[in-house]
Design an enzyme around this catalytic site. Structure first.
Site, mmCIF file in Angstrom:
data_model
loop_
_atom_site.group_PDB
_atom_site.id
_atom_site.type_symbol
_atom_site.label_atom_id
_atom_site.label_comp_id
_atom_site.label_asym_id
_atom_site.label_seq_id
_atom_site.Cartn_x
_atom_site.Cartn_y
_atom_site.Cartn_z
ATOM 1 N N CYS A 77 -4.611 -5.661 -2.735
ATOM 2 C CA CYS A 77 -3.488 -4.945 -2.131
ATOM 3 C C CYS A 77 -4.063 -3.778 -1.345
ATOM 4 C CB CYS A 77 -2.528 -4.459 -3.209
ATOM 5 S SG CYS A 77 -1.215 -3.420 -2.547
ATOM 6 N N CYS A 228 2.753 -4.174 4.018
ATOM 7 C CA CYS A 228 1.764 -4.891 3.206
ATOM 8 C C CYS A 228 0.415 -4.661 3.861
ATOM 9 C CB CYS A 228 2.101 -6.377 3.130
ATOM 10 S SG CYS A 228 0.806 -7.376 2.336
#
Length: 325
Positions: A77, A228
Site C-alpha cells: 500500500c 490508492c
C-alpha cells in the site's frame, strides 16, 4: 482488548496505525482480519480504509502489514507506506528507513514538503511486473497492454500490471469518468469470476495536461477510495508507456483526496516508481475491540492539528482539476 492507535492518511486514503514494534504482538492472525473489519467500519468504529500493523524486523527497520476494511491482507500500500515510514523514521530519529512489505523491502525517505506545512515522504514502489500470472489475470497471453477485454467493455483499452498489487488501468475521457462503467466492471471482477480469481484494483486515468493526470481507483477489498498509492504509481507508468508523460520526470497525480507526485524510473530490464506525497497524522486514540461481540470503540482522542494544512493542498488540487476538466 485495548490498544493505542494513530489515525493517519495519505491523499485521504486513511488507516489506523498500530505499533507492535516492541515484539509483543497484540493480535493473532485471525484477530487481525477481524479487527480490520470491526475497526474500519465507519458507522460503528473509528473507520478507515485499512489497518497498518507495524512490527519488529531483524533485517529491516520494521515490517508493515496492511489489512483492508474487508479483512483481506494487501501485498502493499503506497499511501500506507508513507505513513508507516514516517512513523518509523520519527520513532528511530532517522530521515529514511527500510520497511519490509509482503513482496519486497522498500526504502522510505523524508522529502521536501509537497505543499507548505504538509509532512511529505518519498517511497519506492516495486517490483513492477507485467506478466499476467503476477496479478493473476486469466487470458491466453503473457501480457496485456492497451487491449480490449470484451467481457468488460467493447470500447476501453486496458493495461494490466502488478506493483506488486494487481492493477487494471484504462486511459479515459470525461464521459467515462462520469458514467457508471467503472463501478460496474470493478464490482464484477472483484466478485467470484474467471478473469481475476483474486480480484484486482481498477483505475480510470484522465490526462489533464502534460505532467498532470487524474486517477480514480476502485480498490480491491475496499471499493472506491480517495486515493490508492500503488494505483497512482502504476497509472503514471502506463501514461509514460503511452507517450503521454516522460520517464524520470515528476508527474503530478490528482485524486479525490488531494494530489501526489510520481517519478517513473527505467532500470536495465524493468521499472521502479517513486511515490511522493503527504503522510498526515490526524489523531491518536485508545481503541478497544470485543471480538465476541463484534464491536469496536475508541476513546482518549488527541488531535495532531495537521489536517488544516493538508486542506490547503486539497483546495489547490481541486482548483487545478476544475480548470482542466
Amino acid at each position: 482488548m485495548k490498544f493505542e492507535f494513530i489515525k493517519v492518511h495519505g491523499s485521504g486514503n486513511d488507516f489506523l496505525l498500530i505499533d507492535e514494534l516492541s515484539g509483543n504482538e497484540l493480535f493473532t492472525e485471525e484477530e487481525r482480519a477481524k479487527a480490520a473489519r470491526f475497526l474500519c467500519d465507519r458507522d460503528h468504529g473509528p473507520g478507515a480504509d485499512g489497518i497498518l500493523f507495524i512490527l519488529k524486523n531483524r533485517h529491516a527497520d520494521a515490517v508493515m502489514r496492511v489489512f483492508n476494511a474487508d479483512g483481506s491482507e494487501a501485498s502493499m500500500c503506497g499511501n500506507g507506506l508513507r505513513c508507516a515510514g514516517r512513523y518509523v523514521c520519527e520513532k528511530l530519529g532517522k530521515d529514511s528507513a527500510v520497511i519490509e512489505t509482503k513482496k519486497a523491502d522498500l526504502l522510505v525517505q523524508k522529502f521536501q514538503d509537497i505543499n507548505e506545512g504538509v509532512t511529505t515522504y518519498n517511497v519506492e514502489i516495486s517490483p513492477v511486473l507485467f506478466n499476467l500470472g503476477a496479478l493473476p489475470l486469466n487470458l491466453p497471453q503473457e501480457t496485456l497492454f492497451n487491449e480490449k477485454i470484451t467481457d468488460l467493455s467493447e470500447e476501453l483499452l486496458f493495461t494490466a500490471v502488478a506493483v506488486p498489487n494487481p492493477h487494471l488501468i484504462a486511459i479515459v475521457g470525461e464521459n467515462e469518468l462520469q458514467g457508471s462503467l467503472q463501478k460496474e466492471l470493478s464490482e464484477k471482477i472483484n466478485k467470484p469470476n474467471n478473469l481475476f480469481p483474486d480480484g484486482v484494483n481498477v483505475s480510470f486515468v484522465k490526462p489533464l495536461a502534460e505532467g498532470h493526470i487524474y486517477v480514480r481507483t476502485f480498490e480491491r477489498g475496499v471499493g472506491f477510495t480517495n486515493a490508492c498509492g500503488t494505483a497512482m504509481s502504476a497509472s503514471s507508468l502506463v501514461t509514460c508507456l503511452n507517450g503521454l508523460n516522460k520517464i524520470n520526470q515528476a508527474i503530478t497525480v490528482y485524486n479525490d483526496g488531494g494530489m501526489v507526485q510520481c517519478i517513473v524510473k527505467n532500470l536495465d530490464d524493468s521499472y521502479k516508481i517513486e511515490l511522493i506525497g503527504n503522510a498526515t497524522f490526524l489523531y491518536s486514540a485508545t481503541g478497544e475491540v470485543d471480538f465476541a461481540m463484534g464491536t469496536a470503540t475508541f476513546t482518549d482522542v488527541h488531535d495532531f492539528g495537521e489536517q488544516e494544512l493538508y486542506a490547503n493542498l486539497q483546495k489547490k488540487a481541486k482548483e487545478f482539476i476544475a480548470v482542466h476538466e
